[in-house]
Design an enzyme around this catalytic site. Structure first.
Site, PDB file in Angstrom:
ATOM      1  N   ASP A  47      41.329 -13.447  69.898  1.00  0.00           N
ATOM      2  CA  ASP A  47      41.244 -14.569  70.534  1.00  0.00           C
ATOM      3  C   ASP A  47      41.962 -14.990  71.816  1.00  0.00           C
ATOM      4  O   ASP A  47      42.780 -14.706  70.354  1.00  0.00           O
ATOM      5  CB  ASP A  47      40.494 -16.037  69.986  1.00  0.00           C
ATOM      6  CG  ASP A  47      39.867 -17.393  71.019  1.00  0.00           C
ATOM      7  OD1 ASP A  47      40.414 -17.182  71.126  1.00  0.00           O
ATOM      8  OD2 ASP A  47      39.057 -17.126  69.859  1.00  0.00           O
ATOM      9  N   SER A  97      36.117 -21.168  73.584  1.00  0.00           N
ATOM     10  CA  SER A  97      35.339 -19.594  72.867  1.00  0.00           C
ATOM     11  C   SER A  97      34.158 -19.577  72.172  1.00  0.00           C
ATOM     12  O   SER A  97      33.549 -19.019  72.638  1.00  0.00           O
ATOM     13  CB  SER A  97      36.552 -19.697  71.559  1.00  0.00           C
ATOM     14  OG  SER A  97      38.012 -19.291  72.248  1.00  0.00           O
ATOM     15  N   THR A 128      34.310 -18.899  67.384  1.00  0.00           N
ATOM     16  CA  THR A 128      33.584 -17.083  67.671  1.00  0.00           C
ATOM     17  C   THR A 128      33.289 -16.404  67.229  1.00  0.00           C
ATOM     18  O   THR A 128      31.589 -15.749  67.509  1.00  0.00           O
ATOM     19  CB  THR A 128      35.711 -16.475  68.081  1.00  0.00           C
ATOM     20  OG1 THR A 128      35.725 -17.019  68.856  1.00  0.00           O
ATOM     21  CG2 THR A 128      34.672 -14.521  68.649  1.00  0.00           C
ATOM     22  N   GLU A 141      37.141 -10.173  64.057  1.00  0.00           N
ATOM     23  CA  GLU A 141      38.215 -11.092  65.046  1.00  0.00           C
ATOM     24  C   GLU A 141      39.409 -11.849  64.378  1.00  0.00           C
ATOM     25  O   GLU A 141      39.855 -12.101  63.121  1.00  0.00           O
ATOM     26  CB  GLU A 141      37.382 -13.083  65.675  1.00  0.00           C
ATOM     27  CG  GLU A 141      38.227 -13.139  66.079  1.00  0.00           C
ATOM     28  CD  GLU A 141      37.871 -14.634  66.661  1.00  0.00           C
ATOM     29  OE1 GLU A 141      37.277 -15.323  65.298  1.00  0.00           O
ATOM     30  OE2 GLU A 141      38.115 -15.660  67.330  1.00  0.00           O
ATOM     31  N   ASP A 167      44.943 -17.118  69.377  1.00  0.00           N
ATOM     32  CA  ASP A 167      44.739 -17.769  70.539  1.00  0.00           C
ATOM     33  C   ASP A 167      45.886 -19.600  69.943  1.00  0.00           C
ATOM     34  O   ASP A 167      46.585 -20.261  71.409  1.00  0.00           O
ATOM     35  CB  ASP A 167      42.726 -18.564  71.027  1.00  0.00           C
ATOM     36  CG  ASP A 167      42.723 -19.994  71.183  1.00  0.00           C
ATOM     37  OD1 ASP A 167      42.594 -19.445  71.802  1.00  0.00           O
ATOM     38  OD2 ASP A 167      42.086 -20.904  70.570  1.00  0.00           O
ATOM     39  N   HIS A 203      47.831 -22.056  72.161  1.00  0.00           N
ATOM     40  CA  HIS A 203      48.053 -23.387  72.918  1.00  0.00           C
ATOM     41  C   HIS A 203      49.142 -23.869  71.831  1.00  0.00           C
ATOM     42  O   HIS A 203      49.490 -24.693  72.353  1.00  0.00           O
ATOM     43  CB  HIS A 203      46.809 -23.825  71.768  1.00  0.00           C
ATOM     44  CG  HIS A 203      45.564 -22.952  72.481  1.00  0.00           C
ATOM     45  ND1 HIS A 203      44.509 -23.633  73.357  1.00  0.00           N
ATOM     46  CD2 HIS A 203      44.471 -22.927  71.453  1.00  0.00           C
ATOM     47  CE1 HIS A 203      43.725 -23.383  73.740  1.00  0.00           C
ATOM     48  NE2 HIS A 203      43.584 -22.936  72.634  1.00  0.00           N
ATOM     49  N   ASP A 224      38.109 -12.941  74.417  1.00  0.00           N
ATOM     50  CA  ASP A 224      37.476 -13.728  75.161  1.00  0.00           C
ATOM     51  C   ASP A 224      37.797 -14.491  76.242  1.00  0.00           C
ATOM     52  O   ASP A 224      37.035 -15.275  76.957  1.00  0.00           O
ATOM     53  CB  ASP A 224      36.845 -15.227  74.026  1.00  0.00           C
ATOM     54  CG  ASP A 224      38.495 -15.584  72.924  1.00  0.00           C
ATOM     55  OD1 ASP A 224      39.526 -15.744  73.408  1.00  0.00           O
ATOM     56  OD2 ASP A 224      37.515 -16.610  72.666  1.00  0.00           O
ATOM     57  N   HIS A 225      39.358 -15.014  76.600  1.00  0.00           N
ATOM     58  CA  HIS A 225      39.475 -15.237  77.371  1.00  0.00           C
ATOM     59  C   HIS A 225      41.142 -15.214  77.094  1.00  0.00           C
ATOM     60  O   HIS A 225      41.840 -15.183  75.993  1.00  0.00           O
ATOM     61  CB  HIS A 225      39.094 -16.847  77.763  1.00  0.00           C
ATOM     62  CG  HIS A 225      39.622 -17.964  76.546  1.00  0.00           C
ATOM     63  ND1 HIS A 225      40.902 -18.068  75.583  1.00  0.00           N
ATOM     64  CD2 HIS A 225      38.544 -17.846  75.787  1.00  0.00           C
ATOM     65  CE1 HIS A 225      40.928 -18.942  74.344  1.00  0.00           C
ATOM     66  NE2 HIS A 225      39.398 -18.830  74.823  1.00  0.00           N
TER      67      HIS A 225
HETATM   68 MG    MG Z   1      37.518 -17.460  68.432  1.00  0.00          MG
HETATM   69 ZN    ZN Z   2      41.735 -21.552  72.007  1.00  0.00          ZN
END
Ligand code: MG
Ligand code: ZN
Length: 364
Positions: free
Chosen positions: A42, A83, A136, A251, A256, A260, A298-299
């Site tokens: 993620d 997500s 996710t 995952e 992620d 952040h 996912d990004h």
């Molecule tokens: Mg996720």
């Molecule tokens: Zn995020």
């Protein structure tokens, strides 16, 4: 006379060799993939991966992959996806609005690749380092208009025949507004329910619902340890007992969260943790020969850029350009039969149909 006989013999031998060869080629072409391992880091952009690679002395297990592609992650509602929308796009093959879980822009329920697998006799699994109800993993098993409806998402696990799931989020199954204890209901459905990593080793067959935390799991460096790699190994051991094959989504959820937080150490340690699970998956695929492994994100999160580094000391210098997600193209790494389908530049809605092609469920 002798020459003629020899010519005939050579011709027949040649014809035999050619027909054998084309038979083999046809067989190879028709051979579908048995198992699909889909891994999502993620928020893991190219720079997250390269920062981890640098910290690791210049190499990762991920480098064993043979094919690379790029995917576009924008959602139906925003240039920058969340997500929920990107998970739904990858799992279900349709762009949707940010926050959606397995539903389209009109809130119609979509069918995920996990459910397609289930319907076609494949064993199915989910592993995550977040709660198992988090966006996710949820997009592969649930249908909900909002990613925040964790208790409703937990209920959706009972509507499926998923064989193995491992992650945090026990509270979403037990401390519920409706008073139900979903772990009891899972047991009634035949699942072994575990509440600690230590119990995993004892489960060697059957359906498994493994909760590794009441809420979220801690960071890899703060108590989670090798949970992801161990869970991946256990899930593959259980799912591979199904003769037809399996689908699993694994995952690395917290890459992620490091993005952040603009926390380089968090990003790097979680990416290295994810890479340990990648090694487990690639080792399995190498030994098995009928397994497709696809690894992506996912990004991107944090707009992280590697500015400098040193392979000898493992030091790396990065800068973050945002506390949110970005619109960067995301690498797709693949290995095994049909890996070539995941090359080029394609939409995040393109995963589901490629998996279906690899299984031979769709041919066009
Ligand atoms: Mg996720
Ligand atoms: Zn995020």
């Amino acid at each position: 006379m002798k020459t003629k006989a020899l010519t005939v013999l050579i011709t027949f031998t040649l014809l035999f060799v050619i027909s054998c060869n084309s038979l083999t080629q046809n067989n190879v072409e028709q051979q579908n993939v048995k198992n699909i391992i889909f891994m999502i880091g993620d928020g893991m952009g190219l720079n997250h991966m390269y920062a981890a690679m640098t910290a690791n002395g210049g190499t990762l297990a991920l480098e064993e992959i043979t094919h690379v592609g790029l995917q576009k992650t924008y959602s139906a509602s925003r240039y920058i996806t969340d997500s929920g929308a990107s998970g739904t796009a990858m799992a279900c093959g349709k762009k949707t609005y940010n926050g959606a879980i397995g539903v389209d822009i009109e809130k119609n329920e979509l069918e995920s690749i996990l459910k397609v697998g289930e319907k076609n006799g494949y064993a199915t699994g989910l592993v995550a380092t977040s709660t198992i109800t988090h966006a996710t993993p949820a997009t592969f098993i649930a249908n909900d208009t909002s990613r925040g409806n964790y208790e409703a998402i937990a209920l959706d696990f009972l509507l499926t025949d998923i064989d193995v799931f491992i992650g945090g989020g026990l509270d979403n199954f037990t401390k519920r507004e409706d008073g139900r204890d979903l772990t009891k209901e899972l047991e009634e459905k035949g699942y072994t329910v575990t509440r600690s990593m230590g119990e995993l080793a004892g489960v060697t067959d059957g359906k498994l619902a493994a909760f590794t935390a009441e809420g979220s799991n801690p960071r890899a460096t703060e108590g989670r340890g090798d949970m992801l790699a161990i869970a991946t190994k256990k899930a593959l051991e259980l799912l591979s007992q199904n003769e037809k094959g399996f689908f699993i989504m694994i995952e690395g959820s917290q890459i992620d969260w490091g993005g952040h937080d603009n926390d380089q150490d968090y990003v790097v340690t979680e990416t290295l943790d994810f890479d340990k699970a990648v090694k487990v998956a690639l080792d399995f695929a190498k030994a098995d020969g009928e397994t497709l492994v696809v690894i992506t994100a996912d990004h991107e999160t944090g707009g992280m850029i590697v500015l400098n580094g040193d392979f000898d000391s493992g030091s790396v210098e990065t800068v973050f350009t945002t506390g949110g997600h970005t619109g960067q193209l995301i690498p797709v790494y693949s290995y095994g039969p049909f890996a070539e389908l995941f090359t080029g530049i394609f939409e995040n809605t393109g995963f589901k149909e490629r998996f279906e092609k690899a299984w031979g469920i769709i041919t066009e």
